[in-house]
Motif scaffolding. Structure first.
Motif, short mmCIF file in Angstrom:
data_model
loop_
_atom_site.label_atom_id
_atom_site.label_comp_id
_atom_site.label_asym_id
_atom_site.label_seq_id
_atom_site.Cartn_x
_atom_site.Cartn_y
_atom_site.Cartn_z
N GLU A 54 27.26 48.33 30.24
CA GLU A 54 28.33 47.92 29.33
C GLU A 54 27.76 47.47 28.00
OE1 GLU A 54 32.21 46.99 27.96
OE2 GLU A 54 31.58 48.15 29.74
N ALA A 55 26.59 46.82 28.05
CA ALA A 55 25.96 46.33 26.82
C ALA A 55 25.18 47.41 26.09
CB ALA A 55 25.04 45.15 27.15
N GLY A 56 24.97 48.57 26.73
CA GLY A 56 24.31 49.68 26.07
C GLY A 56 22.80 49.73 26.26
N ALA A 222 29.27 41.42 27.45
CA ALA A 222 29.50 42.58 28.33
C ALA A 222 30.07 42.13 29.67
CB ALA A 222 28.19 43.34 28.53
N TYR A 223 29.55 41.04 30.20
CA TYR A 223 30.06 40.54 31.47
C TYR A 223 31.53 40.13 31.35
CZ TYR A 223 30.54 37.97 35.80
OH TYR A 223 30.97 37.54 37.04
N LEU A 224 31.88 39.44 30.28
CA LEU A 224 33.26 39.01 30.10
C LEU A 224 34.20 40.20 29.97
CD1 LEU A 224 32.71 35.99 27.67
CD2 LEU A 224 33.25 35.92 30.12
N ARG A 225 33.74 41.27 29.33
CA ARG A 225 34.58 42.47 29.23
C ARG A 225 34.80 43.08 30.61
NH1 ARG A 225 31.26 43.43 24.64
NH2 ARG A 225 30.08 45.06 25.75
N ALA A 227 34.68 41.49 33.47
CA ALA A 227 35.54 40.58 34.22
C ALA A 227 37.00 40.75 33.81
CB ALA A 227 35.09 39.14 34.03
N ASP A 228 37.25 40.93 32.52
CA ASP A 228 38.62 41.13 32.04
C ASP A 228 39.23 42.39 32.63
OD1 ASP A 228 38.65 38.83 30.55
OD2 ASP A 228 38.10 39.81 28.65
N ARG A 229 38.39 43.40 32.87
CA ARG A 229 38.87 44.67 33.44
C ARG A 229 38.87 44.64 34.97
NH1 ARG A 229 35.20 47.22 29.51
NH2 ARG A 229 33.94 48.00 31.25
N GLY A 230 38.48 43.53 35.56
CA GLY A 230 38.45 43.44 37.01
C GLY A 230 37.27 44.14 37.63
N GLU A 231 36.22 44.42 36.84
CA GLU A 231 35.05 45.13 37.34
C GLU A 231 33.88 44.20 37.62
OE1 GLU A 231 34.19 48.24 34.55
OE2 GLU A 231 36.28 48.89 34.44
N ALA A 232 34.09 42.91 37.49
CA ALA A 232 33.08 41.90 37.79
C ALA A 232 33.81 40.63 38.21
CB ALA A 232 32.19 41.63 36.58
N PRO A 233 33.16 39.78 39.01
CA PRO A 233 33.82 38.53 39.41
C PRO A 233 34.16 37.67 38.20
CG PRO A 233 31.83 38.93 40.71
CD PRO A 233 31.82 39.92 39.59
#
Length: 249
Positions: A54-56, A222-225, A227-233
């Motif tokens: 996500e961060a590239g 990247a983690y927050l994005r 999480a917002d999409r439901g792809e991380a806790p």
């Protein structure tokens, strides 16, 4: 056709090359471990891959003993360690991510019939089984100093549980997840767990990398994005967590 080829070539050249970060990881199954194929595996590893994508960034994983991972973080041999916060040996040497995906619990394990561990004094005059090479966030050195505490080491989590079952120690000091994996895949029964310390899992960035602050911000965002999409806790609130009474004295 020639024009199309030139356009495709120009588009390919316009794609910026992705940086590769070196990630050190240690054996803490099921969170992080080296699989039979030699590749890094585990819940924390896969989450690290998703955040980096996500961060590239591309990642190059290196399987290391704990002490080597600390050394490489101090010297710049690795860029990131998926680990835990507040490691005394890394003070002023690293930056910790602001997001924490899950807690990481250290426990004292004992066979049924053993005295419960409710205070640090309960470990006095006992034999403790530790995993060889683990620092337990600086706790291992402290356990070797009080009179009356005897320390013996096991080469891995499975051997440590076997030693506890055979009475080669009064308590096993080990992290919750690896021991639970061993117990799920063995016939050992009658082991009780007592929490000793709960810490925050996080991404630890080497200050020897001049871009450490930038990398931390990019990983957090990247983690927050994700999480917002439901792809991380959902990110956890960082806290001091549980600490066995008497341990901080």
């Amino acid at each position: 056709m020639l024009l199309a080829s030139l356009c495709l070539a120009g588009h390919a050249q316009a794609q910026p090359a992705r940086d590769t970060l070196i990630v050190g990881y240690v054996d803490v199954p099921p969170m992080a471990f080296r699989g039979e194929d030699g590749r890094a595996q585990g819940e924390f590893i896969e989450l690290t891959r998703r955040v980096a994508e996500e961060a590239g960034y591309d990642l190059d994983f290196r399987f290391l003993p704990v002490s080597r991972a600390y050394h490489y973080l101090r010297t710049g041999g690795i860029d990131i360690w998926p680990g835990v916060t507040d490691v005394p040996a890394l003070e002023n040497e690293v930056l910790e991510s602001f997001v924490s995906p899950f807690p990481f619990q250290l426990s004292a394990w004992a066979m049924n019939g053993s005295s419960p561990v409710r205070h640090f004094n309960d470990l006095h005059n006992k034999t403790l089984i530790l995993i060889s090479g683990y620092t337990y966030g600086g706790l291992a050195a402290r356990l070797e100093s009080p009179p009356g505490i005897t320390v013996t080491e096991a080469p891995n989590h499975q051997a440590a549980v076997a030693m506890l079952e055979r009475g080669r120690g009064d308590y096993l000091l080990d992290y919750q997840d690896p021991v639970r994996v061993v117990l799920q895949n063995s016939s050992v029964r009658g082991i009780r767990e007592y929490p000793v310390r709960v810490r925050n899992a996080a991404w630890i960035f080497s200050l020897a990398n001049p871009r450490s602050s930038e990398l931390r911000d990019e990983f957090d965002d990247a983690y927050l994005r994700l999480a917002d999409r439901g792809e991380a806790p959902p990110p956890r609130a960082l806290s001091e967590g549980f600490l066995l009474p008497g341990l901080s004295d």
